[in-house]
Design a protein around this motif. Structure first.
Motif, PDB file in Angstrom:
ATOM      1  N   PHE A   1     -43.046  -6.153  14.738  1.00  0.00           N
ATOM      2  CA  PHE A   1     -44.108  -5.291  14.217  1.00  0.00           C
ATOM      3  C   PHE A   1     -44.655  -4.386  15.314  1.00  0.00           C
ATOM      4  CE2 PHE A   1     -48.667  -4.570  13.624  1.00  0.00           C
ATOM      5  CZ  PHE A   1     -48.629  -3.799  12.469  1.00  0.00           C
ATOM      6  N   LEU A   2     -44.896  -4.941  16.502  1.00  0.00           N
ATOM      7  CA  LEU A   2     -45.404  -4.145  17.613  1.00  0.00           C
ATOM      8  C   LEU A   2     -44.387  -3.100  18.074  1.00  0.00           C
ATOM      9  CD1 LEU A   2     -47.250  -6.850  19.714  1.00  0.00           C
ATOM     10  CD2 LEU A   2     -48.252  -5.053  18.305  1.00  0.00           C
ATOM     11  N   GLU A   3     -43.112  -3.447  18.063  1.00  0.00           N
ATOM     12  CA  GLU A   3     -42.073  -2.486  18.422  1.00  0.00           C
ATOM     13  C   GLU A   3     -42.027  -1.334  17.417  1.00  0.00           C
ATOM     14  OE1 GLU A   3     -38.706  -5.011  18.526  1.00  0.00           O
ATOM     15  OE2 GLU A   3     -39.024  -5.609  20.606  1.00  0.00           O
TER      16      GLU A   3
ATOM     17  N   ARG B   1     -37.059  -3.011  22.911  1.00  0.00           N
ATOM     18  CA  ARG B   1     -35.967  -3.782  22.304  1.00  0.00           C
ATOM     19  C   ARG B   1     -34.735  -3.816  23.203  1.00  0.00           C
ATOM     20  NH1 ARG B   1     -35.071  -7.520  18.367  1.00  0.00           N
ATOM     21  NH2 ARG B   1     -37.007  -6.712  17.559  1.00  0.00           N
ATOM     22  N   TYR B   2     -34.371  -2.685  23.809  1.00  0.00           N
ATOM     23  CA  TYR B   2     -33.095  -2.585  24.521  1.00  0.00           C
ATOM     24  C   TYR B   2     -33.208  -2.368  26.026  1.00  0.00           C
ATOM     25  CZ  TYR B   2     -30.829  -2.124  20.009  1.00  0.00           C
ATOM     26  OH  TYR B   2     -30.369  -2.355  18.755  1.00  0.00           O
ATOM     27  N   GLY B   3     -34.317  -1.846  26.514  1.00  0.00           N
ATOM     28  CA  GLY B   3     -34.408  -1.459  27.914  1.00  0.00           C
ATOM     29  C   GLY B   3     -34.024   0.005  28.073  1.00  0.00           C
ATOM     30  N   CYS B   4     -34.028   0.497  29.295  1.00  0.00           N
ATOM     31  CA  CYS B   4     -33.813   1.932  29.501  1.00  0.00           C
ATOM     32  C   CYS B   4     -32.370   2.291  29.837  1.00  0.00           C
ATOM     33  CB  CYS B   4     -34.741   2.454  30.594  1.00  0.00           C
ATOM     34  SG  CYS B   4     -34.389   1.776  32.216  1.00  0.00           S
TER      35      CYS B   4
ATOM     36  N   VAL C   1     -37.063   3.435  14.334  1.00  0.00           N
ATOM     37  CA  VAL C   1     -37.361   2.392  13.350  1.00  0.00           C
ATOM     38  C   VAL C   1     -36.071   1.795  12.805  1.00  0.00           C
ATOM     39  CG1 VAL C   1     -38.391   1.954  11.091  1.00  0.00           C
ATOM     40  CG2 VAL C   1     -39.621   3.326  12.768  1.00  0.00           C
ATOM     41  N   TYR C   2     -35.074   2.630  12.542  1.00  0.00           N
ATOM     42  CA  TYR C   2     -33.783   2.132  12.053  1.00  0.00           C
ATOM     43  C   TYR C   2     -33.137   1.183  13.058  1.00  0.00           C
ATOM     44  CZ  TYR C   2     -28.879   2.061  10.792  1.00  0.00           C
ATOM     45  OH  TYR C   2     -27.620   1.647  10.485  1.00  0.00           O
ATOM     46  N   VAL C   3     -33.128   1.562  14.323  1.00  0.00           N
ATOM     47  CA  VAL C   3     -32.500   0.729  15.359  1.00  0.00           C
ATOM     48  C   VAL C   3     -33.230  -0.600  15.509  1.00  0.00           C
ATOM     49  CG1 VAL C   3     -32.136   0.587  17.856  1.00  0.00           C
ATOM     50  CG2 VAL C   3     -31.450   2.618  16.632  1.00  0.00           C
ATOM     51  N   ILE C   4     -34.547  -0.564  15.450  1.00  0.00           N
ATOM     52  CA  ILE C   4     -35.320  -1.801  15.608  1.00  0.00           C
ATOM     53  C   ILE C   4     -35.127  -2.720  14.411  1.00  0.00           C
ATOM     54  CG2 ILE C   4     -37.665  -2.723  15.725  1.00  0.00           C
ATOM     55  CD1 ILE C   4     -38.369  -0.209  17.396  1.00  0.00           C
ATOM     56  N   ILE C   5     -35.125  -2.165  13.215  1.00  0.00           N
ATOM     57  CA  ILE C   5     -35.001  -2.994  12.010  1.00  0.00           C
ATOM     58  C   ILE C   5     -33.605  -3.588  11.878  1.00  0.00           C
ATOM     59  CG2 ILE C   5     -34.950  -2.895   9.478  1.00  0.00           C
ATOM     60  CD1 ILE C   5     -37.341  -1.043   9.619  1.00  0.00           C
ATOM     61  N   THR C   6     -32.558  -2.825  12.207  1.00  0.00           N
ATOM     62  CA  THR C   6     -31.190  -3.320  12.011  1.00  0.00           C
ATOM     63  C   THR C   6     -30.690  -4.181  13.150  1.00  0.00           C
ATOM     64  OG1 THR C   6     -30.259  -1.290  12.949  1.00  0.00           O
ATOM     65  CG2 THR C   6     -30.556  -1.373  10.549  1.00  0.00           C
ATOM     66  N   ASP C   7     -31.416  -4.268  14.262  1.00  0.00           N
ATOM     67  CA  ASP C   7     -30.989  -5.111  15.373  1.00  0.00           C
ATOM     68  C   ASP C   7     -31.212  -6.569  15.022  1.00  0.00           C
ATOM     69  OD1 ASP C   7     -30.144  -5.810  17.974  1.00  0.00           O
ATOM     70  OD2 ASP C   7     -32.225  -5.971  18.607  1.00  0.00           O
TER      71      ASP C   7
END
Length: 69
Positions: free
Chosen positions: A7-9, A24-27, A51-57
Motif C-alpha cells: 500500500f505504501l509503495e 520495490r526493486y532498487g535503483c 502501479v502496474y509493476v508494483i501490483i504484478t510483482d
C-alpha cells in the motif's frame, strides 16, 4: 506486513512514480529506469507503469516456515 508495504509503495508511486518502484526493486533494475523515463515523458504514464509493476510483482519475502512449491 506485506500488504501494508505494498500500500505504501502504491501511494508513493502515485505521488512520485520512480520512488514506489525504487522501494520495490532498487535503483539498478530496468523497471526503475523505465519508470523514470516514462515519468519524464509524462507523469500519467509513469504512474500507470509504476502501479502496474508494483501490483504484478509477486511477493519475494516468505515466512521462515513457508516453503514455496
Amino acid at each position: 506486513m506485506g500488504m501494508c508495504m505494498r500500500f505504501l509503495e502504491i501511494l508513493c508511486a502515485i505521488v512520485l512514480p520512480p520512488l514506489g518502484v525504487f522501494f520495490r526493486y532498487g535503483c539498478c533494475k530496468l523497471e526503475f529506469w523505465v519508470c523514470v523515463l516514462l515519468t519524464v515523458l509524462g507523469y500519467l504514464p509513469g504512474i500507470i507503469y509504476a502501479v502496474y509493476v508494483i501490483i504484478t510483482d509477486p511477493e519475494r519475502h516468505y515466512d521462515d516456515d513457508y516453503t514455496p512449491v
